[in-house]
Design an enzyme around this catalytic site. Sequence first.
Site, PDB file in Angstrom:
ATOM      1  N   HIS A 162      26.603  40.703  32.859  1.00 38.00           N
ATOM      2  CA  HIS A 162      27.215  39.697  31.989  1.00 38.00           C
ATOM      3  C   HIS A 162      26.197  39.323  30.905  1.00 38.00           C
ATOM      4  O   HIS A 162      24.981  39.367  31.146  1.00 38.00           O
ATOM      5  CB  HIS A 162      27.547  38.484  32.858  1.00 38.00           C
ATOM      6  CG  HIS A 162      28.357  37.417  32.214  1.00 38.00           C
ATOM      7  ND1 HIS A 162      27.809  36.459  31.397  1.00 38.00           N
ATOM      8  CD2 HIS A 162      29.686  37.134  32.288  1.00 38.00           C
ATOM      9  CE1 HIS A 162      28.769  35.632  30.996  1.00 38.00           C
ATOM     10  NE2 HIS A 162      29.911  36.021  31.523  1.00 38.00           N
ATOM     11  N   LYS A 173      33.516  28.561  39.595  1.00 38.85           N
ATOM     12  CA  LYS A 173      34.104  29.822  40.070  1.00 38.85           C
ATOM     13  C   LYS A 173      34.253  29.802  41.587  1.00 38.85           C
ATOM     14  O   LYS A 173      34.600  30.806  42.199  1.00 38.85           O
ATOM     15  CB  LYS A 173      33.225  30.998  39.639  1.00 38.85           C
ATOM     16  CG  LYS A 173      33.222  31.222  38.119  1.00 38.85           C
ATOM     17  CD  LYS A 173      32.403  32.439  37.758  1.00 38.85           C
ATOM     18  CE  LYS A 173      31.983  32.456  36.307  1.00 38.85           C
ATOM     19  NZ  LYS A 173      33.046  32.848  35.388  1.00 38.85           N
ATOM     20  N   CYS A 199      32.550  39.247  28.331  1.00 39.75           N
ATOM     21  CA  CYS A 199      31.115  38.995  28.162  1.00 39.75           C
ATOM     22  C   CYS A 199      30.269  40.127  28.737  1.00 39.75           C
ATOM     23  O   CYS A 199      29.183  39.901  29.284  1.00 39.75           O
ATOM     24  CB  CYS A 199      30.690  37.657  28.782  1.00 39.75           C
ATOM     25  SG  CYS A 199      31.465  36.252  28.013  1.00 39.75           S
ATOM     26  N   GLN A 219      29.912  35.724  40.630  1.00 40.98           N
ATOM     27  CA  GLN A 219      31.193  36.270  41.123  1.00 40.98           C
ATOM     28  C   GLN A 219      31.175  36.522  42.626  1.00 40.98           C
ATOM     29  O   GLN A 219      32.098  37.155  43.159  1.00 40.98           O
ATOM     30  CB  GLN A 219      31.528  37.578  40.387  1.00 40.98           C
ATOM     31  CG  GLN A 219      31.763  37.413  38.910  1.00 40.98           C
ATOM     32  CD  GLN A 219      33.005  36.581  38.590  1.00 40.98           C
ATOM     33  OE1 GLN A 219      33.853  36.325  39.442  1.00 40.98           O
ATOM     34  NE2 GLN A 219      33.103  36.122  37.356  1.00 40.98           N
ATOM     35  N   ASP A 277      22.410  37.428  40.220  1.00 45.54           N
ATOM     36  CA  ASP A 277      23.431  36.604  39.580  1.00 45.54           C
ATOM     37  C   ASP A 277      24.650  36.602  40.505  1.00 45.54           C
ATOM     38  O   ASP A 277      25.406  37.577  40.561  1.00 45.54           O
ATOM     39  CB  ASP A 277      23.754  37.217  38.208  1.00 45.54           C
ATOM     40  CG  ASP A 277      24.990  36.611  37.575  1.00 45.54           C
ATOM     41  OD1 ASP A 277      25.563  35.660  38.147  1.00 45.54           O
ATOM     42  OD2 ASP A 277      25.393  37.096  36.504  1.00 45.54           O
TER      43      ASP A 277
HETATM   44  N1  PMP Z   1      27.446  36.020  35.532  1.00 45.44           N
HETATM   45  C1  PMP Z   1      28.652  36.522  35.802  1.00 45.44           C
HETATM   46  C2  PMP Z   1      28.742  37.820  36.541  1.00 45.44           C
HETATM   47  C3  PMP Z   1      29.792  35.828  35.392  1.00 45.44           C
HETATM   48  O1  PMP Z   1      30.997  36.326  35.655  1.00 45.44           O
HETATM   49  C4  PMP Z   1      29.657  34.611  34.684  1.00 45.44           C
HETATM   50  C5  PMP Z   1      30.861  33.830  34.201  1.00 45.44           C
HETATM   51  N2  PMP Z   1      31.859  34.614  33.616  1.00 45.44           N
HETATM   52  C6  PMP Z   1      28.380  34.118  34.462  1.00 45.44           C
HETATM   53  C7  PMP Z   1      27.305  34.863  34.894  1.00 45.44           C
HETATM   54  C8  PMP Z   1      28.143  32.856  33.743  1.00 45.44           C
HETATM   55  O2  PMP Z   1      28.638  31.775  34.456  1.00 45.44           O
HETATM   56  P1  PMP Z   1      28.795  30.353  33.717  1.00 45.44           P
HETATM   57  O3  PMP Z   1      29.571  30.638  32.480  1.00 45.44           O
HETATM   58  O4  PMP Z   1      29.579  29.551  34.698  1.00 45.44           O
HETATM   59  O5  PMP Z   1      27.448  29.840  33.474  1.00 45.44           O
END
Ligand code: PMP
Length: 402
Positions: A123, A222, A360, A199, A196
């Site tokens: 991401h 999430k 993203c 998910q 990270d």
């Molecule tokens: N890492 C991953 C794999 C994600 O899917 C996301 C959110 N789409 C994030 C990081 C970032 O999370 P946040 O926007 O809640 O900070």
Amino acid sequence: MNTFDLARVRADFPILSERIHGKRLAYLDNAATTHKPAAVLAAMDDYYRHANANVHRAVHELAARATAAYERARDRIAAWLNAAREEIVFTRGATDAINLVARGFLAPRLQAGDEVLLTAMEHHSNIVPWQLVGAKTVAAPLDEHGALDFDAWRAMLNPRTRLVAVCHVSNTLGTVNPIAQMIEHAHARNIPVLVDGAQALAHTRIDVRALGADFYVASAHKCYGPTGFGFLYARREHLETMQPRDGGGDMIRSVAFEGSTWNDVPYKFEAGTPNMAGAIGTAAALDYLDSLGIDNVAAHEHALLDYATERMRTVPGLHLVGTAPQKSGILSFVMDRAHPQDIGSILDMAGVAIRTGHHCTMPLMQRLGLVATARASLALYNGRDDIDQLVDALHTVNRLLA
Ligand code: PMP
């Protein structure tokens, strides 16, 4: 034995009874954000009604209630991850937590030419923070199913690798990475690892101590909790050596114009009035997950992933993007006749909420030769009826764009 009563679970989520364009809601955008059970809404409402005060400061009763509830959230998250409470830093989310590690841990150790080893499925929030502090970001390739090419990844570890950073689960492909093995290999070369878990938190059991992760980050929203809240787990020895990123109230031991000293960990990373309701809502979300049992949730979602995969494969012209053997409940796809944006709009009219776009993960899209995908992502309240509604709507897409 039925360990998972879907009707009862659904009744816990008030928003699921919303009508969308006159249709039943099939909410399949859970990788973007999940809905909140009544228990989470009640915990946050209760906090504002009965305990609202600033934490760690006043001696009055409301401040004591607020502080106790807020710090209980730290215990809850620590217990969930099998960490010590001092190893949990509250953040605004996963993104904020990664930026904190980039600034507080990596930046002071970084020399020109040093690398952060990523994978091609990361991401943006696990790419850009490293670049902002001047690291060179290099990414290991994936195989044709969207699984990490482990041997290629291992061969990319080198003396310039200052950190390994990897998603536990890919938000675009659903791939579950072999993080335990990756940590083992990186540690054999004395390279720290950030996972990270954005998910993963809501979908699988996480034991940071068993994994040996140096850093593990996630967002509450999430995982059935509120927006604007998340955490950084970091091994205590790392937190002790890390620099605070933000200055302000609460993060100090003493302040003088000649210079200041820092509070103990984790508080030295938590400047200013924190998100008390966020912490309390997150604890309630983990309590809720615990009441269902994370292993039951994982089993339910895996069975539904198998069902969805099988059913979506029957839609003419539909191609799943990401078919790794180790996969979580995320189904990205493209269709021969329809742009993802059109798929999303037609599905919306049928009451089906999915995500379309690059998710993203622009570098991944580039490697896949795609500009966008449509993505359906599962949560504990989804069932076969949601998948059937999705698949019916996908047939409508084909009919409308034939
Ligand atoms: N890492 C991953 C794999 C994600 O899917 C996301 C959110 N789409 C994030 C990081 C970032 O999370 P946040 O926007 O809640 O900070």
